[in-house]
Design a protein around this motif. Sequence first.
Motif, PDB file in Angstrom:
ATOM      1  N   GLY A   1      -8.986  -0.008  -1.592  1.00  0.00           N
ATOM      2  CA  GLY A   1      -7.886   0.027  -0.642  1.00  0.00           C
ATOM      3  C   GLY A   1      -8.354   0.401   0.739  1.00  0.00           C
ATOM      4  N   ILE A   2      -8.106  -0.470   1.687  1.00  0.00           N
ATOM      5  CA  ILE A   2      -8.440  -0.195   3.081  1.00  0.00           C
ATOM      6  C   ILE A   2      -7.197  -0.525   3.882  1.00  0.00           C
ATOM      7  N   ARG A   3      -6.357   0.447   4.098  1.00  0.00           N
ATOM      8  CA  ARG A   3      -5.072   0.179   4.711  1.00  0.00           C
ATOM      9  C   ARG A   3      -4.878   1.088   5.904  1.00  0.00           C
ATOM     10  N   LYS A   4      -4.503   0.508   7.019  1.00  0.00           N
ATOM     11  CA  LYS A   4      -4.222   1.297   8.205  1.00  0.00           C
ATOM     12  C   LYS A   4      -2.842   1.929   8.084  1.00  0.00           C
ATOM     13  N   LYS A   5      -2.770   3.192   8.428  1.00  0.00           N
ATOM     14  CA  LYS A   5      -1.520   3.921   8.311  1.00  0.00           C
ATOM     15  C   LYS A   5      -0.632   3.625   9.510  1.00  0.00           C
ATOM     16  N   THR A   6       0.522   3.110   9.246  1.00  0.00           N
ATOM     17  CA  THR A   6       1.484   2.822  10.299  1.00  0.00           C
ATOM     18  C   THR A   6       2.848   3.320   9.857  1.00  0.00           C
ATOM     19  N   ASN A   7       3.672   3.615  10.831  1.00  0.00           N
ATOM     20  CA  ASN A   7       5.010   4.111  10.521  1.00  0.00           C
ATOM     21  C   ASN A   7       5.935   2.988  10.068  1.00  0.00           C
ATOM     22  N   LYS A   8       5.745   1.799  10.617  1.00  0.00           N
ATOM     23  CA  LYS A   8       6.600   0.675  10.278  1.00  0.00           C
ATOM     24  C   LYS A   8       5.917  -0.191   9.227  1.00  0.00           C
ATOM     25  N   ASN A   9       6.708  -0.651   8.272  1.00  0.00           N
ATOM     26  CA  ASN A   9       6.212  -1.572   7.264  1.00  0.00           C
ATOM     27  C   ASN A   9       6.645  -2.981   7.642  1.00  0.00           C
ATOM     28  N   PRO A  10       5.697  -3.844   8.021  1.00  0.00           N
ATOM     29  CA  PRO A  10       6.072  -5.204   8.422  1.00  0.00           C
ATOM     30  C   PRO A  10       6.550  -6.004   7.220  1.00  0.00           C
ATOM     31  N   PRO A  11       7.300  -7.070   7.444  1.00  0.00           N
ATOM     32  CA  PRO A  11       7.762  -7.913   6.330  1.00  0.00           C
ATOM     33  C   PRO A  11       6.587  -8.486   5.543  1.00  0.00           C
ATOM     34  N   VAL A  12       6.785  -8.626   4.245  1.00  0.00           N
ATOM     35  CA  VAL A  12       5.730  -9.138   3.381  1.00  0.00           C
ATOM     36  C   VAL A  12       5.371 -10.562   3.786  1.00  0.00           C
ATOM     37  N   LEU A  13       4.061 -10.835   3.825  1.00  0.00           N
ATOM     38  CA  LEU A  13       3.497 -12.141   4.170  1.00  0.00           C
ATOM     39  C   LEU A  13       3.728 -12.530   5.630  1.00  0.00           C
ATOM     40  N   SER A  14       4.171 -11.586   6.444  1.00  0.00           N
ATOM     41  CA  SER A  14       4.240 -11.855   7.878  1.00  0.00           C
ATOM     42  C   SER A  14       2.840 -11.736   8.475  1.00  0.00           C
ATOM     43  N   HIS A  15       2.692 -12.170   9.723  1.00  0.00           N
ATOM     44  CA  HIS A  15       1.380 -12.104  10.368  1.00  0.00           C
ATOM     45  C   HIS A  15       0.876 -10.663  10.440  1.00  0.00           C
ATOM     46  N   GLU A  16       1.754  -9.753  10.816  1.00  0.00           N
ATOM     47  CA  GLU A  16       1.346  -8.355  10.941  1.00  0.00           C
ATOM     48  C   GLU A  16       0.986  -7.763   9.582  1.00  0.00           C
ATOM     49  N   PHE A  17       1.700  -8.170   8.546  1.00  0.00           N
ATOM     50  CA  PHE A  17       1.400  -7.687   7.195  1.00  0.00           C
ATOM     51  C   PHE A  17       0.016  -8.153   6.748  1.00  0.00           C
ATOM     52  N   VAL A  18      -0.290  -9.420   6.991  1.00  0.00           N
ATOM     53  CA  VAL A  18      -1.599  -9.962   6.598  1.00  0.00           C
ATOM     54  C   VAL A  18      -2.719  -9.286   7.377  1.00  0.00           C
TER      55      VAL A  18
ATOM     56  N   ALA B   1     -14.235  -4.507   7.331  1.00  0.00           N
ATOM     57  CA  ALA B   1     -13.080  -3.607   7.375  1.00  0.00           C
ATOM     58  C   ALA B   1     -13.487  -2.158   7.113  1.00  0.00           C
ATOM     59  N   ILE B   2     -14.448  -1.951   6.221  1.00  0.00           N
ATOM     60  CA  ILE B   2     -14.904  -0.585   5.922  1.00  0.00           C
ATOM     61  C   ILE B   2     -15.546   0.043   7.155  1.00  0.00           C
ATOM     62  N   ILE B   3     -16.443  -0.696   7.804  1.00  0.00           N
ATOM     63  CA  ILE B   3     -17.108  -0.172   9.008  1.00  0.00           C
ATOM     64  C   ILE B   3     -16.085   0.088  10.112  1.00  0.00           C
ATOM     65  N   GLN B   4     -15.123  -0.818  10.245  1.00  0.00           N
ATOM     66  CA  GLN B   4     -14.120  -0.667  11.296  1.00  0.00           C
ATOM     67  C   GLN B   4     -13.231   0.548  11.048  1.00  0.00           C
ATOM     68  N   GLU B   5     -12.793   0.698   9.809  1.00  0.00           N
ATOM     69  CA  GLU B   5     -11.824   1.750   9.484  1.00  0.00           C
ATOM     70  C   GLU B   5     -12.448   3.137   9.473  1.00  0.00           C
ATOM     71  N   TYR B   6     -13.621   3.261   8.865  1.00  0.00           N
ATOM     72  CA  TYR B   6     -14.179   4.583   8.619  1.00  0.00           C
ATOM     73  C   TYR B   6     -15.245   5.015   9.625  1.00  0.00           C
ATOM     74  N   VAL B   7     -15.661   4.117  10.506  1.00  0.00           N
ATOM     75  CA  VAL B   7     -16.676   4.492  11.499  1.00  0.00           C
ATOM     76  C   VAL B   7     -16.169   4.243  12.919  1.00  0.00           C
ATOM     77  N   LEU B   8     -15.904   2.984  13.230  1.00  0.00           N
ATOM     78  CA  LEU B   8     -15.606   2.623  14.617  1.00  0.00           C
ATOM     79  C   LEU B   8     -14.257   3.157  15.082  1.00  0.00           C
ATOM     80  N   ASP B   9     -13.238   3.068  14.239  1.00  0.00           N
ATOM     81  CA  ASP B   9     -11.914   3.554  14.648  1.00  0.00           C
ATOM     82  C   ASP B   9     -11.918   5.057  14.905  1.00  0.00           C
TER      83      ASP B   9
END
Length: 370
Positions: A2-19, A95-103
Amino acid sequence: MGIRKKTNKNPPVLSHEFVIQNHADIVSCVAMVFLLGLMFEVTSKFAVIFITVQYNVTISNNEGPEETAVNHFHHGIKDLATIFFYMLVAIIMHAIIQEYVLDKINRKKHFSKTKHSKFNESGQLSAFYLFSFGWGTSILLSENFLSNPVSLWEGYPHTLMPFQMKFFYICQLGYWLHALPELYFQKSKKEDIPRQLVYIFLYLVHIAGAYILNLNRLGLVLMVSHYFVEFLFHVSRLIYFSNESNQMGFTIWAVLFVVGRLLTLSLSVLTVGFGLSTAEKQGFDLAAGNFNIFFVRMTVLAAICFTQAFMMWKFINFQLRRWREHAEAQSLKKKQAPTKSKSKKDKANGVNGVNSHGADSPRSRKEKSS
């Protein structure tokens, strides 16, 4: 995974933002399907095509007291499935490098939007270039390509490759293919997309060309030298973002960049222009993997020369822009220096040239007493 960015809003399923937010989870699930396929006899034959390197050839080695079997590999259409799977792996690693290092670094440094995107790009590419340079160098040393440059063209066509070399090419093609969907996942700016598409296309064409035309040895040497130079550039840019006064890395990179271009042209002309033209096996034989004809050799050399000229043109423009910015900064400092000195002088003499202590001068005291 699981590599998921924490956001307050949950975008609609299969929307661009969700993907975009959950693309690593989605890709991980797809990759897991292939791995689970290995567990069942019905699907294992299909899953193996995606996960393991294909086209194994066992060759008996009679050197030494005992006969040993050595595994080599050649390329084929099934490699597309393997490249696809390792493209998925590259997306997950990205995604791992982006989430856990660069961000995490970005949150501490508070970069601007422009620096933020460039920092992410350099962070990802520096990790990839370092890994590829180390891996490629180990292959060159184990196969003795550096100590015996004649092996770059001797015995062409080089249809058989050791496992490490073939897997290296598979991973390279998978990585640069993964860069295409990453343009969407990372929300790249429209003005940056053409530049990124150009260098992705150049990487894919040259790596795939060396792989298909059985110029894998030359391609490996050129990739290792090129990746080292590019690694220096992106590390220098990362250092520059943390300390803008430190630009020594760019100077070293500039020298090695020119050396790298000369080395690439020299090895290409030596191998393709002279080595292959005097090789024993001449002619075009698709079944045997022999592409040693004049037209193919000239096309390869033209592509390499065009790419090197294009890179030098971009390099010269980059250096001119840096020098121009440096000259503007120096002229701005020179203009500010007299202004500061003048303001200090005015403060010392008083406003409009009148001394602030004029009321206490001997002449004024004399006038008061009279």
